[in-house]
Design a protein around this motif. Structure first.
Motif, PDB file in Angstrom:
ATOM      1  N   LEU A  20       0.834  -1.212   0.000  1.00  0.00           N
ATOM      2  CA  LEU A  20       0.000   0.000   0.000  1.00  0.00           C
ATOM      3  C   LEU A  20       0.866   1.258   0.000  1.00  0.00           C
ATOM      4  N   SER A  21       1.984   1.204   0.717  1.00  0.00           N
ATOM      5  CA  SER A  21       2.865   2.374   0.763  1.00  0.00           C
ATOM      6  C   SER A  21       3.500   2.634  -0.601  1.00  0.00           C
ATOM      7  N   ILE A  22       3.770   1.590  -1.348  1.00  0.00           N
ATOM      8  CA  ILE A  22       4.297   1.747  -2.710  1.00  0.00           C
ATOM      9  C   ILE A  22       3.241   2.394  -3.601  1.00  0.00           C
ATOM     10  N   LEU A  23       2.008   1.898  -3.510  1.00  0.00           N
ATOM     11  CA  LEU A  23       0.922   2.459  -4.311  1.00  0.00           C
ATOM     12  C   LEU A  23       0.654   3.912  -3.934  1.00  0.00           C
ATOM     13  N   PHE A  24       0.774   4.228  -2.648  1.00  0.00           N
ATOM     14  CA  PHE A  24       0.593   5.602  -2.182  1.00  0.00           C
ATOM     15  C   PHE A  24       1.638   6.519  -2.833  1.00  0.00           C
ATOM     16  N   GLY A  25       2.858   6.061  -2.882  1.00  0.00           N
ATOM     17  CA  GLY A  25       3.925   6.841  -3.527  1.00  0.00           C
ATOM     18  C   GLY A  25       3.647   7.063  -5.001  1.00  0.00           C
ATOM     19  N   TYR A  26       3.145   6.029  -5.681  1.00  0.00           N
ATOM     20  CA  TYR A  26       2.780   6.187  -7.090  1.00  0.00           C
ATOM     21  C   TYR A  26       1.679   7.241  -7.235  1.00  0.00           C
ATOM     22  N   GLY A  27       0.715   7.207  -6.313  1.00  0.00           N
ATOM     23  CA  GLY A  27      -0.374   8.179  -6.348  1.00  0.00           C
ATOM     24  C   GLY A  27       0.126   9.607  -6.209  1.00  0.00           C
ATOM     25  N   LEU A  28       1.093   9.811  -5.322  1.00  0.00           N
ATOM     26  CA  LEU A  28       1.669  11.148  -5.170  1.00  0.00           C
ATOM     27  C   LEU A  28       2.370  11.584  -6.448  1.00  0.00           C
ATOM     28  N   GLY A  29       3.048  10.661  -7.094  1.00  0.00           N
ATOM     29  CA  GLY A  29       3.712  10.974  -8.360  1.00  0.00           C
ATOM     30  C   GLY A  29       2.706  11.355  -9.443  1.00  0.00           C
ATOM     31  N   VAL A  30       1.592  10.662  -9.496  1.00  0.00           N
ATOM     32  CA  VAL A  30       0.539  10.992 -10.460  1.00  0.00           C
ATOM     33  C   VAL A  30      -0.015  12.382 -10.166  1.00  0.00           C
ATOM     34  N   ASN A  31      -0.188  12.710  -8.873  1.00  0.00           N
ATOM     35  CA  ASN A  31      -0.681  14.050  -8.518  1.00  0.00           C
ATOM     36  C   ASN A  31       0.253  15.141  -9.025  1.00  0.00           C
ATOM     37  N   VAL A  32       1.539  14.925  -8.894  1.00  0.00           N
ATOM     38  CA  VAL A  32       2.500  15.919  -9.377  1.00  0.00           C
ATOM     39  C   VAL A  32       2.412  16.027 -10.896  1.00  0.00           C
ATOM     40  N   TYR A  33       2.317  14.892 -11.576  1.00  0.00           N
ATOM     41  CA  TYR A  33       2.192  14.915 -13.034  1.00  0.00           C
ATOM     42  C   TYR A  33       0.943  15.691 -13.458  1.00  0.00           C
ATOM     43  N   LEU A  34      -0.200  15.400 -12.817  1.00  0.00           N
ATOM     44  CA  LEU A  34      -1.441  16.087 -13.166  1.00  0.00           C
ATOM     45  C   LEU A  34      -1.352  17.581 -12.869  1.00  0.00           C
ATOM     46  N   ALA A  35      -0.650  17.945 -11.802  1.00  0.00           N
ATOM     47  CA  ALA A  35      -0.444  19.365 -11.489  1.00  0.00           C
ATOM     48  C   ALA A  35       0.423  20.024 -12.558  1.00  0.00           C
ATOM     49  N   ARG A  36       1.409  19.313 -13.067  1.00  0.00           N
ATOM     50  CA  ARG A  36       2.231  19.845 -14.162  1.00  0.00           C
ATOM     51  C   ARG A  36       1.360  20.167 -15.367  1.00  0.00           C
ATOM     52  N   VAL A  37       0.473  19.243 -15.692  1.00  0.00           N
ATOM     53  CA  VAL A  37      -0.419  19.441 -16.841  1.00  0.00           C
ATOM     54  C   VAL A  37      -1.353  20.624 -16.571  1.00  0.00           C
ATOM     55  N   ARG A  38      -1.969  20.647 -15.395  1.00  0.00           N
ATOM     56  CA  ARG A  38      -2.936  21.701 -15.065  1.00  0.00           C
ATOM     57  C   ARG A  38      -2.306  23.090 -15.069  1.00  0.00           C
ATOM     58  N   PHE A  39      -1.100  23.203 -14.503  1.00  0.00           N
ATOM     59  CA  PHE A  39      -0.456  24.504 -14.374  1.00  0.00           C
ATOM     60  C   PHE A  39       0.516  24.813 -15.514  1.00  0.00           C
ATOM     61  N   GLY A  40       0.688  23.869 -16.453  1.00  0.00           N
ATOM     62  CA  GLY A  40       1.573  24.096 -17.594  1.00  0.00           C
ATOM     63  C   GLY A  40       3.046  24.176 -17.222  1.00  0.00           C
ATOM     64  N   ILE A  41       3.460  23.354 -16.279  1.00  0.00           N
ATOM     65  CA  ILE A  41       4.855  23.376 -15.816  1.00  0.00           C
ATOM     66  C   ILE A  41       5.613  22.253 -16.513  1.00  0.00           C
ATOM     67  N   LYS A  42       6.606  22.630 -17.274  1.00  0.00           N
ATOM     68  CA  LYS A  42       7.363  21.673 -18.086  1.00  0.00           C
ATOM     69  C   LYS A  42       8.509  21.057 -17.292  1.00  0.00           C
ATOM     70  N   TYR A  43       8.847  19.831 -17.699  1.00  0.00           N
ATOM     71  CA  TYR A  43      10.034  19.171 -17.150  1.00  0.00           C
ATOM     72  C   TYR A  43      11.260  19.887 -17.684  1.00  0.00           C
ATOM     73  N   PRO A  44      12.337  19.988 -17.000  1.00  0.00           N
ATOM     74  CA  PRO A  44      12.684  19.374 -15.717  1.00  0.00           C
ATOM     75  C   PRO A  44      12.454  20.281 -14.506  1.00  0.00           C
ATOM     76  N   THR A  45      11.628  21.313 -14.649  1.00  0.00           N
ATOM     77  CA  THR A  45      11.393  22.230 -13.545  1.00  0.00           C
ATOM     78  C   THR A  45      10.889  21.469 -12.323  1.00  0.00           C
ATOM     79  N   MET A  46      11.638  21.584 -11.216  1.00  0.00           N
ATOM     80  CA  MET A  46      11.221  20.923  -9.977  1.00  0.00           C
ATOM     81  C   MET A  46      10.327  21.845  -9.147  1.00  0.00           C
ATOM     82  N   TYR A  47      10.740  23.076  -8.978  1.00  0.00           N
ATOM     83  CA  TYR A  47       9.993  24.059  -8.193  1.00  0.00           C
ATOM     84  C   TYR A  47       9.950  25.357  -8.990  1.00  0.00           C
ATOM     85  N   THR A  48       8.780  25.984  -9.032  1.00  0.00           N
ATOM     86  CA  THR A  48       8.622  27.187  -9.849  1.00  0.00           C
ATOM     87  C   THR A  48       9.034  28.447  -9.104  1.00  0.00           C
ATOM     88  N   GLY A  49       8.808  28.488  -7.817  1.00  0.00           N
ATOM     89  CA  GLY A  49       9.044  29.707  -7.054  1.00  0.00           C
ATOM     90  C   GLY A  49       7.918  30.714  -7.216  1.00  0.00           C
TER      91      GLY A  49
END
Length: 140
Positions: A20-49
């Motif tokens: 379950l902890s592995i799946l939870f980590g995957y879920g957090l990664g998906v959330n970050v990916y979806l936030a990238r799409v929603r906010f238009g933040i391109k890779y490799p930007t880690m933090y926008t400031g």
């Protein structure tokens, strides 16, 4: 001197919590990916400031990954001594992580403190791991 450890059948609960902890980590990664799409933040930007909500979501995922090896080590080692209790402690930790993640992802870093009850689970796992180590060394 050889040591034989019999694994209690309740250790299966520990393994389930680990998965379950592995799946939870995957879920957090998906959330970050979806936030990238929603906010238009391109890779490799880690933090926008400039986008606090995205930066907080990214930080949630990074913090989880920072603690993940510690959590799994304590879960799997402590679970050898107290499997059912450690599985419950692991669930408490993951629920605390969930509250922490939701609150922190709001964009208000101060809200993350609502999830700090996760440390109750982590401290029990630490206790169980140390108790097992001391028993194995015949100190107790």
């Amino acid at each position: 001197m050889a040591l034989t450890i019999a694994i209690d059948e309740d250790y299966g609960y520990v393994i389930v919590v680990g998965v379950l902890s592995i799946l939870f980590g995957y879920g957090l990664g998906v959330n970050v990916y979806l936030a990238r799409v929603r906010f238009g933040i391109k890779y490799p930007t880690m933090y926008t400031g400039t986008n606090m909500q995205f930066d907080c979501m990214q930080r949630v995922h990074a913090n989880y990954l920072e603690m993940f090896p510690t959590f799994l080590t304590l879960l799997f080692c402590g679970g050898l001594a107290h499997p059912f209790n450690c599985a419950i402690a692991g669930i408490v930790y993951l629920l605390g992580r969930l509250v922490y993640s939701i609150a922190y992802s709001s964009g208000d870093p101060q809200k993350r403190f609502f999830g700090f009850f996760m440390y109750l689970g982590l401290f029990y796992l630490l206790y169980s791991t140390m108790e097992l180590a001391l028993r194995l060394m015949r100190w107790i």
